[in-house]
Design a protein around this motif. Structure first.
Motif, PDB file in Angstrom:
ATOM      1  N   GLN A   1      63.334  15.582  68.071  1.00 39.92           N
ATOM      2  CA  GLN A   1      63.501  16.378  66.768  1.00 39.92           C
ATOM      3  C   GLN A   1      64.460  17.449  66.561  1.00 39.92           C
ATOM      4  O   GLN A   1      64.637  18.281  65.940  1.00 39.92           O
ATOM      5  CB  GLN A   1      62.176  16.865  66.195  1.00 39.92           C
ATOM      6  N   SER A   2      65.281  17.192  67.532  1.00 43.89           N
ATOM      7  CA  SER A   2      66.652  17.996  67.858  1.00 43.89           C
ATOM      8  C   SER A   2      67.525  18.221  66.554  1.00 43.89           C
ATOM      9  O   SER A   2      67.963  19.364  66.130  1.00 43.89           O
ATOM     10  CB  SER A   2      67.241  18.050  68.902  1.00 43.89           C
ATOM     11  N   ASN A   3      67.799  17.233  65.789  1.00 40.58           N
ATOM     12  CA  ASN A   3      68.639  17.275  64.933  1.00 40.58           C
ATOM     13  C   ASN A   3      68.099  17.870  63.715  1.00 40.58           C
ATOM     14  O   ASN A   3      66.941  17.456  63.455  1.00 40.58           O
ATOM     15  CB  ASN A   3      69.149  16.007  64.463  1.00 40.58           C
ATOM     16  N   PRO A   4      68.658  18.754  63.072  1.00 41.10           N
ATOM     17  CA  PRO A   4      67.948  19.417  61.921  1.00 41.10           C
ATOM     18  C   PRO A   4      67.818  18.644  60.713  1.00 41.10           C
ATOM     19  O   PRO A   4      66.885  19.146  60.133  1.00 41.10           O
ATOM     20  CB  PRO A   4      69.155  20.667  61.508  1.00 41.10           C
ATOM     21  N   TYR A   5      68.229  17.377  60.575  1.00 38.22           N
ATOM     22  CA  TYR A   5      68.217  16.613  59.517  1.00 38.22           C
ATOM     23  C   TYR A   5      67.404  15.512  59.488  1.00 38.22           C
ATOM     24  O   TYR A   5      66.574  14.849  58.651  1.00 38.22           O
ATOM     25  CB  TYR A   5      69.432  16.330  58.849  1.00 38.22           C
ATOM     26  N   PHE A   6      67.322  14.982  60.741  1.00 38.81           N
ATOM     27  CA  PHE A   6      66.607  13.636  60.999  1.00 38.81           C
ATOM     28  C   PHE A   6      65.959  13.720  62.452  1.00 38.81           C
ATOM     29  O   PHE A   6      66.294  14.348  63.348  1.00 38.81           O
ATOM     30  CB  PHE A   6      67.335  12.429  60.889  1.00 38.81           C
ATOM     31  N   ASP A   7      64.755  12.765  62.561  1.00 37.52           N
ATOM     32  CA  ASP A   7      63.991  12.601  63.763  1.00 37.52           C
ATOM     33  C   ASP A   7      64.440  11.357  64.296  1.00 37.52           C
ATOM     34  O   ASP A   7      64.690  10.356  63.753  1.00 37.52           O
ATOM     35  CB  ASP A   7      62.498  12.774  63.415  1.00 37.52           C
ATOM     36  N   PHE A   8      64.221  11.289  65.564  1.00 34.12           N
ATOM     37  CA  PHE A   8      64.291  10.233  66.542  1.00 34.12           C
ATOM     38  C   PHE A   8      63.202   9.744  67.201  1.00 34.12           C
ATOM     39  O   PHE A   8      62.707  10.282  68.009  1.00 34.12           O
ATOM     40  CB  PHE A   8      65.598  10.307  67.361  1.00 34.12           C
ATOM     41  N   ASP A   9      62.370   8.706  66.804  1.00 36.59           N
ATOM     42  CA  ASP A   9      61.102   8.237  67.477  1.00 36.59           C
ATOM     43  C   ASP A   9      61.511   7.006  68.305  1.00 36.59           C
ATOM     44  O   ASP A   9      61.126   6.071  67.570  1.00 36.59           O
ATOM     45  CB  ASP A   9      60.209   8.259  66.226  1.00 36.59           C
TER      46      ASP A   9
ATOM     47  N   SER B   1      74.550   9.885  73.867  1.00 32.42           N
ATOM     48  CA  SER B   1      75.286  10.305  74.926  1.00 32.42           C
ATOM     49  C   SER B   1      74.493  10.067  76.226  1.00 32.42           C
ATOM     50  O   SER B   1      74.214   8.678  76.400  1.00 32.42           O
ATOM     51  CB  SER B   1      75.772  11.731  74.978  1.00 32.42           C
ATOM     52  N   GLN B   2      74.540  10.948  77.210  1.00 34.09           N
ATOM     53  CA  GLN B   2      73.818  10.669  78.515  1.00 34.09           C
ATOM     54  C   GLN B   2      72.545  10.862  78.457  1.00 34.09           C
ATOM     55  O   GLN B   2      71.825  11.489  79.156  1.00 34.09           O
ATOM     56  CB  GLN B   2      74.460  11.747  79.474  1.00 34.09           C
ATOM     57  N   GLY B   3      71.730  10.203  77.591  1.00 33.07           N
ATOM     58  CA  GLY B   3      70.147  10.287  77.532  1.00 33.07           C
ATOM     59  C   GLY B   3      69.610  11.641  76.926  1.00 33.07           C
ATOM     60  O   GLY B   3      68.697  12.089  77.434  1.00 33.07           O
ATOM     61  N   GLN B   4      70.443  12.262  76.150  1.00 30.27           N
ATOM     62  CA  GLN B   4      70.299  13.742  75.839  1.00 30.27           C
ATOM     63  C   GLN B   4      69.544  13.592  74.339  1.00 30.27           C
ATOM     64  O   GLN B   4      69.383  12.468  73.910  1.00 30.27           O
ATOM     65  CB  GLN B   4      71.506  14.337  75.794  1.00 30.27           C
ATOM     66  N   ASP B   5      69.288  14.776  73.819  1.00 27.64           N
ATOM     67  CA  ASP B   5      68.816  14.807  72.547  1.00 27.64           C
ATOM     68  C   ASP B   5      69.971  14.486  71.675  1.00 27.64           C
ATOM     69  O   ASP B   5      71.143  14.814  72.060  1.00 27.64           O
ATOM     70  CB  ASP B   5      67.978  15.790  72.224  1.00 27.64           C
ATOM     71  N   PHE B   6      69.802  14.358  70.427  1.00 28.39           N
ATOM     72  CA  PHE B   6      70.917  14.147  69.460  1.00 28.39           C
ATOM     73  C   PHE B   6      71.700  15.494  69.485  1.00 28.39           C
ATOM     74  O   PHE B   6      72.887  15.281  69.305  1.00 28.39           O
ATOM     75  CB  PHE B   6      70.256  13.757  68.076  1.00 28.39           C
ATOM     76  N   LEU B   7      71.124  16.569  69.280  1.00 28.12           N
ATOM     77  CA  LEU B   7      71.733  17.805  68.974  1.00 28.12           C
ATOM     78  C   LEU B   7      72.783  18.175  70.026  1.00 28.12           C
ATOM     79  O   LEU B   7      73.848  18.769  69.901  1.00 28.12           O
ATOM     80  CB  LEU B   7      70.700  19.006  68.721  1.00 28.12           C
ATOM     81  N   SER B   8      72.484  17.790  71.256  1.00 29.42           N
ATOM     82  CA  SER B   8      73.231  18.144  72.480  1.00 29.42           C
ATOM     83  C   SER B   8      74.173  16.883  72.944  1.00 29.42           C
ATOM     84  O   SER B   8      74.854  17.119  74.085  1.00 29.42           O
ATOM     85  CB  SER B   8      72.566  18.743  73.598  1.00 29.42           C
TER      86      SER B   8
END
Lengths: 526, 948, 78, 155
Positions: free
Chosen positions: B156-164, B201-208
């Protein structure tokens, strides 16, 4: 100084050939490292040169130097080529393998090397393509597509940059002909690729070799360096795979060379038109390319006269698994499966009865001895629900559990699936699970649950999840297995998912008793 | 135009070959362009083939295997998305066998998918759910105790959308959209086989990760795996309105999806000709400012700027405004007041503001924020080509072979267009970048400029003339084109001028700092590489030589014959959403709508007749001149609609002094902006979601803005201007913006064919749209230049007077960043702050080391105009000797630093070159602290009295 | 705050602007540059600015370049 | 190896071998050869040098089973599980190998001495069960051969 010939083939080394070679060197012999002759029951093999004759001894250990050199060793074979295993072969492609020093340009030239290339370069490209067409050569990678037709497409494609790609990602269990050729006669492949380059107007080639073949990689790299001037302006390089069976699929292989995940591309576009880096590309198997020098040197006719039906020329058959005389046997198409397994292979190594053979690697069908009269031919095999593939034959004795082998086929598919298409990505894992249920049900027979009806629409399926809802009985799971195989066979993007049903269904059809079915139906084939 | 959801034909249109193919689909003969997929052909014929991995904004992939069909005479079941149609082909898309296969595939999908449709945010809006129904899946016989990919943690790192990831079906649509549409390559599939997972990216969360939050992946996702947070919070939308984005000059079309009166999401519209279904983080997500609590919804007045604001009724506010302007004019003369139109407002609103000034104020004291951005474009292109606008549409870039980007940073400033450009570059077009900074286009994944000419700020004209020098002296020019389309003698004169040895790449190398050989190579590529297109931005215009630079660009294009067809041209990348429109609408003090000078008696006569008053034949004041006049005491009142000149205009002290000297400053805006700190009347503005109208984007495309919701402040901006006009004694009777456009069309030859009904029918029109060009004009100057012969103008390199020296040894250049927009009034009031919470000073490691500055340190930035403090960002993107910052945050106030130097022809400020010194500091400067204090005081609003 | 002397007065700015226009057009040759500078001021300057530059041209002739001065002489002052 | 050294290694390699995307697998092979595994921390430098995104590189590294994301044991035994070896009793030998070496298939022993990994076919299909022991092929593995391998690894 006595000259002895000892194979440097990876199989020979695995059996101790390096130690044997060191021992002969220590004894003051001149040791020439060759490729393998292709019969592993006599490896490590030592051939002692004596007045132009090569006398074979094998198997031989490091302690046997003295007895070999004085000729008293009990495993004296005489002239190896005269052994029945070799005498019956038609060695077109593997003519030099096991005889010459694979990295000696001189040896290669003295054994008819480069004649094909010289002949080809004296002809216009179209004439070379025509010769390949006339030979009837079909792709030795499995699909059996006519090589000349493929080349014609690439020749006609307009582009400044075309490529020759050799698929040396020989991942099928039970096959090793590519590896043996690359280790035992690498210039032959190089020559074939250079001819292909001339034929279609390509300047550069890649040989994609799986990383599991370190010896072949080293041999090819060295051979390319040695022969660079001979094949110029054509250039070649080796690319090494990284542990992905699916990269043997030609489009996945191209993506892998391009530095991408080795996922299968959809076709069209055909690689012949948009292949490597989007350019027209000839992509052929090692054996297809290695057959080309013979065709150009000896003429298309010489090649085409051998064979059976639409399958022309020779096929280097590989006898593997639980077989007494395992090895490489190059022969014209048409020989029967039974002759190969029993007459040439000598039956099982364990001495127990042959129960099944798998032809064509992990995606090939299992055949019971009842079907041993099948002629080795693309069409005949297809009709019998199998495939020749890369012509590897893996022999199993009667201790084999065919349900286990069916499970393994699914497991292998799950391990190697690229994950692109759904039938293969999810289906292979579900296949393992279904097989586990079948094996569990079989082993706890006859506990077939009472009749249960599994109606229910999507609505129901999507809104509840109770683990014990499904029918885990043999009949239901076997039906499910067949349905899954149908989905995989007709739904998958490439042969990995699409052909995995072959071993599974052939095991189920030919060996139903291993799947807990009440009665064998073997009689049908006999 | 239909407002229903667009049909997804599964695969993109075929590349046009002109040939067509006839085949039979389900018994019906169909003729389609060669290269069309079976899937698309079937869809266009009206039969829908089940699909999950196919969507028509990315190339076919062939992974889901639901779209299998039967083709007569072919073995197996080819995937309809990856199989092109062929002559005589007979296709069956529906059969029992196909149903069985599709059900088999769907059964596998559902065996690895949660069964929670009823509680899923995508319920009813999920392709998996829809297709499961379509293939008639009854049961999942695999059970649920096997391996699954469910139960993975949500990101839920991106402020606008969730990745489930639990809901992911690994169709790769998100990955492909990120690669093919956006061109960022931030997503991949990790692992393989059953373990394949979408990985940022490298298995990171969207924001990073490398994600730039353009929303293409969310758009592409067929399930609830990538879902807007707002959908989770509010629910799926139940109605939609198609409208135009109010951020940059790209002018993306969006579908504003509503649930009741609440905006749920903005979804890029595939038929939008500017964006072709793509979006960026601003337009797609950063619209929350429209409902932000900072919005002022009631009019306010005050006698003096040190008093708190007092809320008043609309009637009182309008009457007060009119009275004040009349009083000032009575006291100080007709020309003592003026106004500024807004490039963020609609054409209709802009037209009304300038009309208010010309008709109601009786003078030409109208200007617009284009003054500070693209006024040199208007001047330069009008002089050379005859039209104050770019020559191409955005689609044109797909035909370019060489793309020259100068003084523009499209990936940050015009991200949606940049994605198109990058797509073309990945197809093999060559790129030349002329920019002091190593912008992302110079080198980013899968993109690399053939030549980057990192010139010293302020040397554009020398650089362009050096390129011309090479082209002329090496005879790479297009003589046939020049003889046909330009004046040969003018060319010859120009050619002589540029050929002089002092203008060679070698001679100017010490000025520009760019290796002569690189300049020569770039010139050769531009002249000989096929279709060559120039794209430029504010790095061209915002110089003391902005207009000369624009003309130098036009010279290059003419000399090489790169004007008048697809794939070439001179393309200004406009900053704000309607800056082109604001200029078109007569917002400059010297011209009426359609760029016609106020001194032209015939034109003025038309307006006088239409408006029933005598109009001033003398040009009015430009913004900086208004401020000068204010400090001199002759300019006393101003109406500013939707522009924050205090923050956006150069030399903040000078702006502040001018505003402070006025007696009535009226600000109309959404928020109490920085300029409002000096205002006496505040009229709340409405957002683009709250009104009807049109915007004109950088490709001259006139597009509809449609009212999505009622104005929170009670009135759309055009209504407010009408109220002011009528209070000043005019008699305006507009009921709808379409009537304003009718008036514009009647008075403006280039807009003669523009009417709302046509815009509804066509979607958009590119001006000129009139009897001569009834369908509008995507490409200009096709058969001849608008002015007749193209004009070569000698552009001498006159260095700026802004010089570095011992006190100010570094050159500051300014720009912007992807997540923020202009002065940040909108984007700072959204979660975009997550990416860019402050302005930072980019400084080269060598310059930083000399000054003992570490990354993140506070530094003071000082020029002869002022001083501010901000934190340092050490980077090799800038060359040694150059520093860079953005101007999105009022607490930094980068424009305190910029000077009053400006373009010689248009007074466009020289934002891009300021001599500065940078030193370590302890935090914000005294001025920043004082300003913050003053702003706080100025923003006080007196409590409404209880009795009322 | 920095030294306020460094910000131009309105009069200085007008002179600077006129000179800047003239300087940028100088490459065209004196005659054309003079004509175009005059055109430019005529077309883009507000009447008060024109009046003021005319007055400045008289009061501070040395502050203007020859082209700028000549151009201002040709501008019709409203 | 220090992070800067890895970055230098990558830069030097790309200088001589090229920076096009198709160099990715050769570069990864080189790194694994030199460092023993593909460190996540090296990926930004790889991406930068080949003008790829980090995601691109990550996708490739995780696709191919050869590339390790953590160091292996000091010795690596790759044991063939494919059909031809199975036909010669590989399943039982695999189990015996796991027991004798004290490490489950697919894992590294806690003391870091040995990693046991599956491999699918070495092309020595008539002489199985086969394995690669630290890159050296070993055929016809039986209990005695396993014992020799175990001794070698213990050393």
């Amino acid at each position: 100084m006595t000259r002895v010939y000892i194979s440097r083939d990876m199989a020979s080394v695995a059996l101790g050939a390096d130690d044997v070679a060191r021992a002969f060197e220590a004894a003051g012999c001149e040791v020439v490292r060759t490729g393998s002759r292709g019969l592993f029951s006599i490896e490590p093999l030592v051939e002692v040169e004596n007045e132009g004759q090569r006398i074979g001894f094998g198997p031989v250990g490091p302690a046997d130097v003295a007895t070999v050199l004085d000729g008293s060793h009990k495993a004296r074979l005489g002239n190896v080529a005269d052994l029945p295993f070799f005498a019956g072969q038609q060695r077109f492609t593997f003519a030099r393998c096991g005889i010459i020093d694979p990295l000696s340009l001189q040896d290669y030239a003295e054994h008819d090397g480069w004649r094909g290339l010289d002949a080809a370069r004296a002809m216009p490209p179209q004439a070379v393509v025509d010769a390949v067409k006339a030979s009837g050569l079909r792709g030795r990678g499995g699909a059996g597509f006519p090589t000349g037709v493929k080349w014609q497409t690439v020749l006609e494609a307009a582009s400044d940059a075309k490529f020759i790609v050799c698929n040396a990602d020989e991942g099928d269990s039970g096959t090793f002909a590519d590896r043996m050729l690359m280790e035992g006669d690498p210039f032959c492949l190089i020559e074939g690729m250079a001819i292909a380059g001339h034929a279609v107007g390509a300047g550069h080639g890649y040989i994609y070799i799986r990383s599991e073949y370190p010896f072949a990689i080293a041999a090819m790299q060295e051979a390319i360096a040695l022969s660079a001037a001979r094949i110029a302006p054509f250039t070649l390089e080796v690319r090494v795979g990284a542990g992905a069976y699916v990269c043997g699929e030609e489009t996945a292989l191209l993506d892998s060379i391009e530095g991408k995940r080795g996922q299968v591309r959809a076709k069209p576009p055909l690689p012949a038109l948009q292949g490597l880096f989007g350019q027209p590309t000839v992509i052929n198997n090692v054996l297809s390319l290695a057959a080309v020098p013979f065709i150009l040197a000896e003429g298309a006719e010489a090649y085409a006269t051998i064979g059976f039906g639409r399958s022309r020329g020779t096929m280097p058959v590989q006898l593997a698994g639980n077989v007494k005389h395992g090895g490489l046997y190059e022969i014209g198409f048409g020989i029967t499966l039974g002759e190969l397994v029993n007459a040439i292979g000598g039956g099982t190594a364990s001495g127990r009865p042959v129960r099944a053979v798998q032809v064509g690697g992990p995606l090939g069908a299992y055949f019971p001895p009842g079907m041993f009269d099948l002629p080795f031919d693309y069409e005949a095999f297809a009709q019998a629900g199998g495939l020749i593939g890369h012509a590897g034959i893996t022999v199993f004795d009667d201790s084999v559990d065919m349900a286990h082998m069916a499970r393994f086929a699914m497991e292998f598919c799950a391990v190697e699936s690229c994950g692109k298409c759904t039938p293969c990505r999810i289906g292979s894992t579900r296949g393992v699970e279904v097989m586990d249920r079948i094996i569990a049900a079989r082993d706890s027979a006859p506990a077939v649950p009472a009749e249960r009806h599994w109606e229910g629409y999507l609505q129901k399926a999507l809104h509840s999840r109770t683990p014990d809802r499904i029918d885990t009985g043999l009949e239901a799971q076997t039906t499910l297995l067949r349905d899954l195989c149908d989905t995989m066979k007709y739904g998958s993007l490439c042969a990995l998912g699409g052909f995995t049903p072959y071993p599974v269904l052939s095991a189920l059809d030919h060996f139903p008793e291993d799947f807990g079915a009440p009665a064998p139906i073997k009689e049908a084939a006999e | 135009m239909s407002y229903t959801r667009e049909t997804d034909h599964g695969t993109p249109p075929a590349i046009a070959t002109g040939k067509s193919v006839t085949l039979t689909i389900d018994g019906e003969a169909v003729t389609m362009p060669e290269g069309t997929s079976i899937m698309r052909a079937a869809s266009l014929t009206g039969c829908s083939i089940p699909k999950l991995c196919a969507t028509d904004n990315v190339e076919s992939f062939g992974s889901c295997r639901l779209c299998l069909v039967e083709v007569e005479g072919r073995n197996g079941y080819p995937a309809s998305c990856t199989t092109p149609i062929s002559e005589g082909m007979v296709v069956r898309t529906q059969s029992e066998r196909l149903k069985q296969l599709r059900r088999g595939v769907m059964e596998l999908y559902i065996s690895d998918h949660p069964l929670d449709c009823l509680t899923c945010p995508a319920n009813g809006d999920c392709e998996l759910q829809e297709q499961a129904g379509a293939v008639g899946l009854r049961d999942v016989r695999y059970g649920y105790d096997g391996a699954t990919n469910m139960g993975q943690a949500k990101d839920q790192s991106n402020p606008y959308f969730d990745f489930d990831p639990s809901k992911c079906i690994v169709c790769s649509r998100c990955v492909r959209a990120c690669d093919e549409v956006q061109g960022t390559f931030a997503l991949t599939i990790e692992g393989r086989g059953f373990d394949s997972k979408v990985s940022p990216s490298q298995g990171q969360d969207f924001l990073s990760s490398e994600c730039v939050s353009c929303g293409a992946c969310v758009q592409a996702c067929p399930t609830a795996t990538l879902t807007e947070k707002k959908v989770v919070e509010v629910g799926t939308p139940d109605r939609a309105v198609v409208t135009t984005c109010a951020y940059c000059g790209v002018g993306c079309t969006f579908r504003a999806e509503m649930r009741g009166e609440e905006l749920v999401r903005m979804v890029p519209w595939k038929d939008g000709k500017a964006n072709r279904g793509h979006s960026c983080v601003k337009g797609r997500f950063a619209w929350g400012y429209a409902q932000h609590r900072d919005r002022i919804l009631h009019p306010m007045i005050r006698a003096s700027v040190d008093e708190p604001w007092r809320e008043v009724s609309w009637e009182d506010a309008i009457a007060h405004t009119a009275n004040e302007f009349r009083r000032i004019q009575a006291k100080y003369g007709t020309r003592s007041i003026g106004g500024i139109t807004s490039s963020r407002c609609t054409n209709e609103e802009t037209f009304l503001v300038q009309k208010l000034i010309r008709q109601g104020f009786g003078n030409n004291n109208v200007d617009t924020c284009a003054r500070v951005c693209h006024s040199p474009t208007g001047y330069g292109l009008k002089t050379t080509f005859g039209t104050s606008a770019g020559t191409q549409d955005f689609d044109s870039v797909m035909d370019a072979d060489v793309i020259l980007v100068i003084g523009a940073n499209p990936t940050d400033g015009h991200p949606v267009f940049a994605s198109r450009m990058k797509k073309r570059l990945r197809q093999g077009a060559k790129l030349i970048v002329i920019d002091p900074r190593r912008i992302d286009l110079v080198k980013s994944p899968h993109i690399e400029a053939a030549h980057h000419l990192p010139l010293r700020p302020g040397t554009n004209v020398a650089m362009l003339t050096a390129l011309a020098h090479v082209i002329v002296t090496e005879k790479l020019y297009d003589e046939a084109f020049i003889r046909d389309r330009c004046d040969w003698d003018e060319f010859a004169e120009w050619a002589d001028f540029v050929s002089e040895p002092q203008r060679s790449p070698e001679a100017v190398e010490p000025l520009t700092g760019v290796k002569a050989e690189e300049v020569r190579a770039a010139a050769r590529l531009y002249a000989t590489g096929g279709n060559a297109a120039i794209y430029y931005g504010l790095g061209v215009t915002e110089h003391s030589q902005g207009s000369s630079t624009v003309m130098a660009i036009a010279n290059l294009a003419m000399a090489t014959g790169n004007v008048g067809r697809e794939g070439v041209g001179v393309n200004p990348l406009r900053g704000q959403n309607n800056v082109q429109g604001a200029c078109d609408m007569g917002s400059f003090p010297h011209e009426f709508s359609g760029y016609r000078h106020v001194s032209d008696d015939a034109v003025r006569g038309q307006f006088e007749q239409a408006w029933g008053v005598a109009l001033d034949a003398e040009p009015g004041l430009r913004i900086p001149n208004m401020l000068d006049a204010a400090t001199d005491g002759t300019f006393k009142g101003i109406f500013i609609q939707g522009e924050d000149i205090l923050q956006s205009d150069p030399n903040t002290h000078h702006v502040a002094a001018g505003l402070a000297a006025m007696e009535c400053v009226v600000v109309q805006d959404l928020f109490l902006n920085e300029t409002a700190n000096y205002a006496h009347v505040f009229l709340p503005g409405s957002t683009f979601l709250e009104k009807d109208g049109t915007f004109t984007n950088a490709e001259r495309r006139i597009q509809r803005v449609r009212k999505v919701m009622a104005p929170l402040n009670g009135y759309a901006d055009w209504e407010i201007v009408q109220l002011v006009a009528n209070a000043m004694g005019l008699n305006w009777r507009y009921d709808h913006p379409s009537q304003i456009m009718d008036e514009i069309a009647a008075l403006t030859p280039t807009f003669a064919g523009v009417h709302y009904d046509r815009l509804e029918a066509e979607g958009s029109l590119q001006w000129p749209a009139n009897d001569a060009a009834p369908d509008g004009t995507p490409t200009m100057h096709i058969d001849g230049f608008v002015r007749g012969k193209g004009k070569f103008v000698v552009t001498d390199y006159i260095p700026t007077d802004e010089k570095t020296g011992p006190r100010f040894p570094l050159l500051l250049t300014t720009g912007r960043i992807l997540s923020q927009y202009n002065v940040g009034a909108q984007t700072r009031r959204t979660a975009n702050e997550a990416w860019h919470p402050e302005d930072r000073l980019e400084i080269h490691p060598a310059d930083a080391e000399n000054r003992g500055i570490n990354d993140g340190d506070w530094v003071s930035l000082k020029s002869r105009a002022g001083e501010t403090s901000l934190r340092a960002l050490i980077t090799e993107r800038v060359a040694p000797g150059v520093v860079y910052t953005t101007f999105h945050h009022p607490d930094t106030q980068a424009n305190v630093i910029t000077t009053d130097y400006s373009d010689w022809a248009t007074n466009c400020p020289e934002y891009k070159v300021t001599a500065v010194q940078v030193m370590r500091s302890n935090g914000p400067s005294d001025w920043q602290r004082d300003y913050a204090q003053q702003a706080r005081l100025s923003r006080r609003i007196a409590p409404v009295e209880a009795a009322e | 705050m920095s030294d306020e002397n460094e910000v131009m007065s309105t009069e200085d700015r007008l002179i600077y602007m006129a000179n800047q226009i003239a300087r940028n057009l100088a490459a065209l040759g004196d005659e054309e540059a003079t004509a175009m500078t005059a055109d430019h001021i005529h077309a883009f300057w507000d009447p008060a600015m024109k009046r003021r530059i005319a007055a400045l041209a008289a009061a501070r002739p040395q502050a203007l370049t020859p082209i700028a001065a000549a151009a201002i002489g040709r501008v019709a002052i409203p | 190896m220090q992070q800067e050294d890895t970055v230098r290694l990558i830069e030097d390699w790309t200088k001589t071998h090229g920076r096009t995307r198709d160099r990715l697998l050769p570069l990864l092979h080189m790194l694994q050869e030199e460092i023993g595994f593909i460190d996540d921390a090296a990926i930004p430098a790889i991406a930068k040098n080949l003008n790829l995104s980090r995601a691109d590189v990550h996708g490739v590294v995780t696709f191919y089973h050869d590339f390790r994301r953590a160091p292996a044991g000091r010795h690596v035994v790759k044991f063939c599980r494919a059909e031809s070896c199975q036909a010669r009793g590989a399943a039982a030998m695999e189990k015996a190998a796991a027991e004798r070496l004290g490490v489950p298939m697919g894992e590294t022993r806690p003391d870091g001495q040995v990693t046991l990994e599956p491999i699918y076919c070495l092309g020595l299909c008539a002489i199985g069960p086969n394995a690669l022991v630290d890159g050296r092929p070993v055929a016809r593995i039986d209990t005695a051969a396993l014992e020799r391998i175990a001794q070698e690894i213990a050393a």
